[in-house]
Motif scaffolding. Structure first.
Motif, PDB file in Angstrom:
ATOM      1  N   ASN A 139      16.388 -27.310  26.734  1.00  0.00           N
ATOM      2  CA  ASN A 139      17.771 -26.998  26.345  1.00  0.00           C
ATOM      3  C   ASN A 139      17.867 -26.446  24.927  1.00  0.00           C
ATOM      4  OD1 ASN A 139      19.666 -27.114  28.365  1.00  0.00           O
ATOM      5  ND2 ASN A 139      19.803 -29.341  28.290  1.00  0.00           N
ATOM      6  N   GLU A 140      16.860 -26.696  24.104  1.00  0.00           N
ATOM      7  CA  GLU A 140      16.844 -26.115  22.766  1.00  0.00           C
ATOM      8  C   GLU A 140      16.578 -24.610  22.838  1.00  0.00           C
ATOM      9  OE1 GLU A 140      14.004 -28.260  20.419  1.00  0.00           O
ATOM     10  OE2 GLU A 140      15.098 -30.144  20.614  1.00  0.00           O
ATOM     11  N   GLU A 141      15.839 -24.175  23.851  1.00  0.00           N
ATOM     12  CA  GLU A 141      15.490 -22.759  24.019  1.00  0.00           C
ATOM     13  C   GLU A 141      16.506 -22.013  24.883  1.00  0.00           C
ATOM     14  OE1 GLU A 141      12.771 -20.957  22.797  1.00  0.00           O
ATOM     15  OE2 GLU A 141      12.452 -22.705  21.523  1.00  0.00           O
ATOM     16  N   ILE A 142      16.892 -22.629  25.975  1.00  0.00           N
ATOM     17  CA  ILE A 142      17.786 -21.986  26.947  1.00  0.00           C
ATOM     18  C   ILE A 142      18.709 -23.053  27.513  1.00  0.00           C
ATOM     19  CG2 ILE A 142      16.156 -22.256  28.851  1.00  0.00           C
ATOM     20  CD1 ILE A 142      17.205 -19.573  29.918  1.00  0.00           C
ATOM     21  N   SER A 143      19.939 -22.691  27.776  1.00  0.00           N
ATOM     22  CA  SER A 143      20.895 -23.658  28.320  1.00  0.00           C
ATOM     23  C   SER A 143      20.643 -23.851  29.806  1.00  0.00           C
ATOM     24  CB  SER A 143      22.320 -23.164  28.102  1.00  0.00           C
ATOM     25  OG  SER A 143      22.603 -23.091  26.734  1.00  0.00           O
ATOM     26  N   LEU A 144      20.249 -25.045  30.159  1.00  0.00           N
ATOM     27  CA  LEU A 144      20.027 -25.388  31.562  1.00  0.00           C
ATOM     28  C   LEU A 144      21.269 -26.041  32.134  1.00  0.00           C
ATOM     29  CD1 LEU A 144      16.435 -26.907  31.599  1.00  0.00           C
ATOM     30  CD2 LEU A 144      17.181 -24.871  32.791  1.00  0.00           C
ATOM     31  N   LYS A 145      21.684 -25.546  33.280  1.00  0.00           N
ATOM     32  CA  LYS A 145      22.839 -26.124  33.960  1.00  0.00           C
ATOM     33  C   LYS A 145      22.383 -27.314  34.800  1.00  0.00           C
ATOM     34  CE  LYS A 145      26.279 -24.810  37.404  1.00  0.00           C
ATOM     35  NZ  LYS A 145      26.709 -23.696  38.248  1.00  0.00           N
ATOM     36  N   GLU A 146      21.266 -27.121  35.524  1.00  0.00           N
ATOM     37  CA  GLU A 146      20.751 -28.187  36.374  1.00  0.00           C
ATOM     38  C   GLU A 146      19.250 -28.034  36.554  1.00  0.00           C
ATOM     39  OE1 GLU A 146      21.200 -27.542  40.873  1.00  0.00           O
ATOM     40  OE2 GLU A 146      22.954 -26.506  40.050  1.00  0.00           O
ATOM     41  N   VAL A 147      18.582 -29.129  36.828  1.00  0.00           N
ATOM     42  CA  VAL A 147      17.151 -29.139  37.119  1.00  0.00           C
ATOM     43  C   VAL A 147      16.985 -29.417  38.600  1.00  0.00           C
ATOM     44  CG1 VAL A 147      14.955 -30.308  36.697  1.00  0.00           C
ATOM     45  CG2 VAL A 147      16.531 -29.902  34.811  1.00  0.00           C
ATOM     46  N   GLU A 148      16.317 -28.492  39.301  1.00  0.00           N
ATOM     47  CA  GLU A 148      16.093 -28.654  40.735  1.00  0.00           C
ATOM     48  C   GLU A 148      14.777 -29.348  41.028  1.00  0.00           C
ATOM     49  OE1 GLU A 148      16.408 -24.614  42.095  1.00  0.00           O
ATOM     50  OE2 GLU A 148      18.592 -24.616  41.923  1.00  0.00           O
ATOM     51  N   ASP A 149      13.780 -29.143  40.144  1.00  0.00           N
ATOM     52  CA  ASP A 149      12.474 -29.762  40.355  1.00  0.00           C
ATOM     53  C   ASP A 149      11.800 -29.983  39.012  1.00  0.00           C
ATOM     54  OD1 ASP A 149      10.268 -30.792  41.711  1.00  0.00           O
ATOM     55  OD2 ASP A 149       9.331 -28.835  41.989  1.00  0.00           O
ATOM     56  N   PHE A 150      11.051 -31.054  38.926  1.00  0.00           N
ATOM     57  CA  PHE A 150      10.259 -31.361  37.742  1.00  0.00           C
ATOM     58  C   PHE A 150       8.934 -31.918  38.205  1.00  0.00           C
ATOM     59  CE2 PHE A 150       8.574 -34.599  34.900  1.00  0.00           C
ATOM     60  CZ  PHE A 150       8.402 -33.857  33.738  1.00  0.00           C
ATOM     61  N   HIS A 151       7.861 -31.452  37.599  1.00  0.00           N
ATOM     62  CA  HIS A 151       6.570 -32.079  37.839  1.00  0.00           C
ATOM     63  C   HIS A 151       5.670 -31.913  36.624  1.00  0.00           C
ATOM     64  CE1 HIS A 151       5.775 -27.972  39.346  1.00  0.00           C
ATOM     65  NE2 HIS A 151       4.590 -28.162  38.819  1.00  0.00           N
ATOM     66  N   ILE A 152       4.637 -32.709  36.604  1.00  0.00           N
ATOM     67  CA  ILE A 152       3.673 -32.678  35.518  1.00  0.00           C
ATOM     68  C   ILE A 152       2.394 -32.066  36.070  1.00  0.00           C
ATOM     69  CG2 ILE A 152       2.339 -34.067  33.904  1.00  0.00           C
ATOM     70  CD1 ILE A 152       4.636 -36.164  34.092  1.00  0.00           C
ATOM     71  N   TYR A 153       1.962 -30.972  35.457  1.00  0.00           N
ATOM     72  CA  TYR A 153       0.739 -30.278  35.865  1.00  0.00           C
ATOM     73  C   TYR A 153      -0.392 -30.746  34.954  1.00  0.00           C
ATOM     74  CZ  TYR A 153      -2.675 -26.544  36.417  1.00  0.00           C
ATOM     75  OH  TYR A 153      -3.828 -25.839  36.644  1.00  0.00           O
TER      76      TYR A 153
END
Length: 157
Positions: A42-56
């Motif tokens: 959010n500091e770089e780009i305004s996110l409205k929603e997160v659809e997926d998150f994972h750790i690579y």
């Protein structure tokens, strides 16, 4: 007889409670990493929603967020854990999951594709395809997110 029923019910409730506690304890660090990655993104780009998150976990650990910007565009954010530099790409500027699978199918004949997920190595966004070959061996196939070029393979594990 009533004592046995009461004992069994209490035993089941205690076991169920312990299992729920273990589950929430194990999910906690992933949720914390997601929250931290969301704040950094959010500091770089305004996110409205997160659809997926994972750790690579490749050469280094990278948090990957897939979501929508406030403008409604599908975006992907990669945040390497060491550098904390935020990489942002529009989803339309790279291969989709299905296109990455097609790249694999053009070259290999997998028995079963187990997972396809985004990652990053050496600041190169990529798709990691984890699959089993006909002889039931584990294989990894890495495709460049933007160009669709093959990056590396790990075969016959």
């Amino acid at each position: 007889m009533k004592k046995w029923i009461i004992f069994i019910v209490i035993f089941v409730v205690v076991i169920l409670g312990l299992l729920i506690k273990v589950y929430f304890t194990s999910v906690g660090p992933v949720k914390a990493a997601e929250k931290k990655a969301f704040a950094q993104a959010n500091e770089e780009i305004s996110l409205k929603e997160v659809e997926d998150f994972h750790i690579y976990n490749g050469l280094e650990t990278v948090n990957v967020l897939e979501g929508k910007s406030t403008k409604g565009e599908k975006i992907i954010v990669w945040i390497p854990e060491k550098s904390k530099k935020v990489f942002v790409k529009k989803a339309k500027d790279g291969l989709s999951k299905e296109e990455a699978i097609q790249k694999l199918l053009q070259e290999k004949k997998p028995k079963k594709i187990i997972s396809v997920r985004l990652g990053m190595e050496k600041n190169i966004p990529l798709w990691e395809i984890y699959y089993r070959s006909k002889n039931n061996l584990i294989n990894y196939y890495y495709v460049h997110f933007e160009t669709g070029e093959w990056l590396k393979k790990i075969e016959n594990l």
